[in-house]
Design a protein around this motif. Structure first.
Motif, PDB file in Angstrom:
ATOM      1  N   THR A 168       0.610  -1.388  -0.037  1.00 56.24           N
ATOM      2  CA  THR A 168      -0.208  -0.249   0.157  1.00 56.24           C
ATOM      3  C   THR A 168       0.949   1.141  -0.033  1.00 56.24           C
ATOM      4  O   THR A 168       1.813   1.061   0.611  1.00 56.24           O
ATOM      5  N   ILE A 169       0.342   2.170  -1.592  1.00 56.91           N
ATOM      6  CA  ILE A 169       1.765   3.712  -1.349  1.00 56.91           C
ATOM      7  C   ILE A 169       0.581   4.696  -0.317  1.00 56.91           C
ATOM      8  O   ILE A 169      -0.220   4.826  -1.327  1.00 56.91           O
ATOM      9  N   VAL A 170       0.855   5.220   0.521  1.00 56.36           N
ATOM     10  CA  VAL A 170       0.407   6.512   0.747  1.00 56.36           C
ATOM     11  C   VAL A 170       1.611   7.863  -0.301  1.00 56.36           C
ATOM     12  O   VAL A 170       2.610   7.613   0.377  1.00 56.36           O
ATOM     13  N   ARG A 171       0.877   8.385  -0.738  1.00 56.32           N
ATOM     14  CA  ARG A 171       2.026   8.828  -1.780  1.00 56.32           C
ATOM     15  C   ARG A 171       1.808  10.838  -1.941  1.00 56.32           C
ATOM     16  O   ARG A 171       0.745  10.994  -2.054  1.00 56.32           O
ATOM     17  N   ARG A 172       2.928  11.096  -2.050  1.00 58.64           N
ATOM     18  CA  ARG A 172       2.880  12.055  -1.494  1.00 58.64           C
ATOM     19  C   ARG A 172       2.596  12.840  -2.442  1.00 58.64           C
ATOM     20  O   ARG A 172       2.912  12.582  -4.597  1.00 58.64           O
ATOM     21  N   LEU A 187      -7.826  12.222   0.225  1.00 56.79           N
ATOM     22  CA  LEU A 187      -6.988  11.593  -0.520  1.00 56.79           C
ATOM     23  C   LEU A 187      -7.168  10.513  -1.246  1.00 56.79           C
ATOM     24  O   LEU A 187      -9.300  10.932  -1.261  1.00 56.79           O
ATOM     25  N   MET A 188      -6.742  10.667  -2.670  1.00 52.18           N
ATOM     26  CA  MET A 188      -7.530  10.387  -4.033  1.00 52.18           C
ATOM     27  C   MET A 188      -6.840   8.726  -4.267  1.00 52.18           C
ATOM     28  O   MET A 188      -5.913   8.728  -3.768  1.00 52.18           O
ATOM     29  N   ILE A 189      -7.410   8.181  -3.991  1.00 48.88           N
ATOM     30  CA  ILE A 189      -7.807   6.823  -4.670  1.00 48.88           C
ATOM     31  C   ILE A 189      -7.253   6.161  -5.990  1.00 48.88           C
ATOM     32  O   ILE A 189      -8.215   6.279  -6.851  1.00 48.88           O
ATOM     33  N   ASP A 190      -6.209   5.427  -6.211  1.00 45.42           N
ATOM     34  CA  ASP A 190      -6.198   4.417  -7.472  1.00 45.42           C
ATOM     35  C   ASP A 190      -6.696   2.896  -7.637  1.00 45.42           C
ATOM     36  O   ASP A 190      -6.520   2.833  -6.611  1.00 45.42           O
ATOM     37  N   SER A 191      -6.960   2.199  -8.484  1.00 39.87           N
ATOM     38  CA  SER A 191      -7.409   1.363  -9.130  1.00 39.87           C
ATOM     39  C   SER A 191      -6.118   0.204  -8.424  1.00 39.87           C
ATOM     40  O   SER A 191      -5.315   0.235  -8.586  1.00 39.87           O
ATOM     41  N   VAL A 192      -6.878  -0.949  -8.763  1.00 40.68           N
ATOM     42  CA  VAL A 192      -4.871  -1.919  -8.039  1.00 40.68           C
ATOM     43  C   VAL A 192      -5.336  -2.654  -9.137  1.00 40.68           C
ATOM     44  O   VAL A 192      -5.632  -2.711 -10.124  1.00 40.68           O
ATOM     45  N   PRO A 193      -3.984  -3.668  -9.772  1.00 40.35           N
ATOM     46  CA  PRO A 193      -3.109  -3.012  -9.067  1.00 40.35           C
ATOM     47  C   PRO A 193      -2.255  -1.644  -9.514  1.00 40.35           C
ATOM     48  O   PRO A 193      -2.563  -0.817 -10.691  1.00 40.35           O
ATOM     49  N   THR A 210       1.183  -7.078  -5.703  1.00 42.55           N
ATOM     50  CA  THR A 210      -0.190  -6.089  -6.076  1.00 42.55           C
ATOM     51  C   THR A 210      -0.449  -5.279  -5.283  1.00 42.55           C
ATOM     52  O   THR A 210       0.519  -5.262  -3.948  1.00 42.55           O
ATOM     53  N   GLY A 211      -0.847  -4.335  -5.234  1.00 49.41           N
ATOM     54  CA  GLY A 211      -1.336  -3.083  -3.975  1.00 49.41           C
ATOM     55  C   GLY A 211      -2.386  -2.222  -4.385  1.00 49.41           C
ATOM     56  O   GLY A 211      -2.141  -1.580  -5.589  1.00 49.41           O
ATOM     57  N   PHE A 212      -2.129  -1.169  -3.693  1.00 50.05           N
ATOM     58  CA  PHE A 212      -3.199   0.160  -3.318  1.00 50.05           C
ATOM     59  C   PHE A 212      -2.354   0.877  -3.796  1.00 50.05           C
ATOM     60  O   PHE A 212      -0.593   0.699  -3.300  1.00 50.05           O
ATOM     61  N   LEU A 213      -2.986   2.359  -4.014  1.00 49.39           N
ATOM     62  CA  LEU A 213      -2.387   4.060  -4.082  1.00 49.39           C
ATOM     63  C   LEU A 213      -2.837   5.068  -3.499  1.00 49.39           C
ATOM     64  O   LEU A 213      -4.313   5.188  -3.737  1.00 49.39           O
ATOM     65  N   VAL A 214      -2.685   5.947  -2.095  1.00 56.28           N
ATOM     66  CA  VAL A 214      -3.774   6.407  -1.914  1.00 56.28           C
ATOM     67  C   VAL A 214      -2.934   8.123  -2.008  1.00 56.28           C
ATOM     68  O   VAL A 214      -1.786   8.399  -1.226  1.00 56.28           O
ATOM     69  N   HIS A 215      -2.821   8.672  -3.197  1.00 58.48           N
ATOM     70  CA  HIS A 215      -2.885   9.795  -2.976  1.00 58.48           C
ATOM     71  C   HIS A 215      -3.018  11.053  -1.582  1.00 58.48           C
ATOM     72  O   HIS A 215      -4.410  11.343  -1.684  1.00 58.48           O
ATOM     73  N   THR A 216      -1.503  11.227  -0.948  1.00 55.93           N
ATOM     74  CA  THR A 216      -1.649  12.423  -0.139  1.00 55.93           C
ATOM     75  C   THR A 216      -1.345  13.765  -0.103  1.00 55.93           C
ATOM     76  O   THR A 216      -0.626  13.489  -0.248  1.00 55.93           O
ATOM     77  N   PRO A 217      -2.405  14.602   0.400  1.00 56.38           N
ATOM     78  CA  PRO A 217      -1.650  15.835  -0.156  1.00 56.38           C
ATOM     79  C   PRO A 217      -0.877  16.372   1.101  1.00 56.38           C
ATOM     80  O   PRO A 217      -0.496  17.243   1.646  1.00 56.38           O
ATOM     81  N   VAL A 218       0.949  15.517   1.034  1.00 53.03           N
ATOM     82  CA  VAL A 218       1.885  16.434   1.769  1.00 53.03           C
ATOM     83  C   VAL A 218       3.225  16.222   0.704  1.00 53.03           C
ATOM     84  O   VAL A 218       2.224  15.867  -0.874  1.00 53.03           O
ATOM     85  N   THR A 219       3.719  17.285   1.129  1.00 50.10           N
ATOM     86  CA  THR A 219       5.361  17.175  -0.505  1.00 50.10           C
ATOM     87  C   THR A 219       6.130  16.813   0.260  1.00 50.10           C
ATOM     88  O   THR A 219       7.281  16.116  -0.524  1.00 50.10           O
TER      89      THR A 219
END
Ligand code: NAD
Length: 342
Positions: A168-172, A187-193, A210-219
């Motif tokens: 699971t990626i918590v993505r800046r 927090l915006m989520i992408d489709s798997v994988p 495989t995995g999730f990704l969540v875009h997070t409003p940080v830098t």
């Protein structure tokens, strides 16, 4: 062997750091940098004494540079006449056009993660598939997340083998200063994988991912959690030993104060690292857990600097400066000041 001559094309977030990393390598000669406009990065470089020769994509824009006193050494094509390898750090998509220009000048090219995989002969990672890059003309580096992810998974894979990983990626969502990405609170989520799992399987096809990704409003940095199924059971201590032995991995403890992405950024600043950069990914000691023999752990990815070592490995492979993987990555590590056990 005479020094390999390199140029950095696109002096942005990654290009600035590639230039600084290249000049630290005793066996590389940074001939110059290329950009299109008098960006803040170039203005800052000029104010800091303009240590690198600047070449312009469009020489017609030279008057804009003259007006603020930034010296220009020549055109993009002038630079290409002097180098062996272009380190292309232009925005995604530009590299594909530049590739034809590199080909015309007989210059090798190393591209970053924003380009399509088809741009390169090899999708490259210094630790995981160095041999595949040997002598090849065009390499593409993995993205920041994938670079750090593969470092960690490859280290375990070489120790005990890895069957599969779920991440699971918590993505800046932006780099510092990227106001064009918006001022957001979501927090915006992408489709798997996610692409990082697919990229890992391209470079390490024996690992199912495989995995999730969540875009997070940080830098300041991404965090990836990884559930890895090893082929053989491994204890927490052995896993920590594996990570501590890796010069590009830093083991940190929440108990010492490393409780966030920003604590690592602040630590890099306190170390006096230029721009607060850290080349190493971090693994949290207290975040290693087990579900049966499956390993759960978390890594921090300093997105702006993490790809610099593997890109320099790419120059070594492409130019066959070293044919041995560990000798090559060891030299890169040494010149960049990375040692095991941090
Ligand atoms: P950036 O926007 O910070 O920098 C790009 C630079 O290239 C700018 O200075 C721009 O003026 C210049 N440029 C634009 N068009 C050009 C052209 N035609 N020729 C020469 N220079 C040109 O971009 P970045 O964040 O450094 O990303 C570069 C590459 O690195 C992308 O492929 C990206 O996906 C990848 N990458 C970025 C990060 C990150 O955290 N920013 C991490 C890993 C990989």
């Amino acid at each position: 062997m005479s020094k390999v001559k390199v140029g950095v094309v696109g002096y942005g977030t990654i290009g600035q750091r590639l230039a600084d990393g290249a000049v630290l390598q005793d066996d590389l000669d940074l001939v110059g940098i290329v950009d299109v406009a008098p960006t803040l990065g170039l203005r800052a470089l000029h104010e800091a004494g303009m240590p690198y020769d600047l070449y312009l994509v469009d020489p017609a824009r030279k008057p804009e540079f003259d007006a603020i006193g930034i010296p220009v050494a020549g055109s993009f094509e002038d630079l290409l006449g002097q180098i062996d390898v272009a380190l292309d750090a232009t925005p995604g998509g530009v590299g594909a056009k530049n590739k034809e220009i590199y080909r015309k000048h007989g210059v090798k090219g190393i591209f970053q993660g924003g380009e399509k995989n088809e741009i390169a002969d090899v999708f490259f990672h210094g630790y995981a598939n160095y041999d595949k890059g040997l002598g090849r003309d065009f390499l593409k580096l993995t993205s920041c997340n994938t670079t750090g992810l593969i470092r960690a998974v490859d280290a375990i894979d070489r120790e005990v083998g890895v069957e599969k990983v779920a991440i699971t990626i918590v993505r800046r969502v932006a780099d510092p200063g990227d106001i064009h990405r918006g001022l957001v609170d979501t927090l915006m989520i992408d489709s798997v994988p996610n692409h990082q799992a697919l990229d890992l399987m391209t470079i390490m096809p024996h690992v199912d991912a495989t995995g999730f990704l969540v875009h997070t409003p940080v830098t300041h940095g991404h965090i990836i959690t990884i559930m890895a199924t090893p082929k053989k059971s491994i204890s927490k201590e052995s896993l920590l030993d594996t990570f501590r032995a890796h010069p590009r991995v830093r083991v940190v403890r929440i108990a010492d104060g490393f409780c966030s992405n920003t604590s690592l950024f602040k630590y890099a600043r306190d170390l006096g690292n230029k721009r607060g950069d850290m080349y190493e990914i971090a693994v949290w000691d207290e975040c290693i857990g087990f579900s049966g023999k499956d390993i759960l752990f978390a890594i921090n990815i300093p997105q702006e600097a993490v790809v610099i070592p593997e890109t320099i490995d790419g120059v070594r492979a492409s130019m066959q400066m070293q044919t041995d993987r560990l000798e090559a990555v060891g030299l890169t590590n040494g010149y960049l000041g990375m040692v095991a056990g941090r």
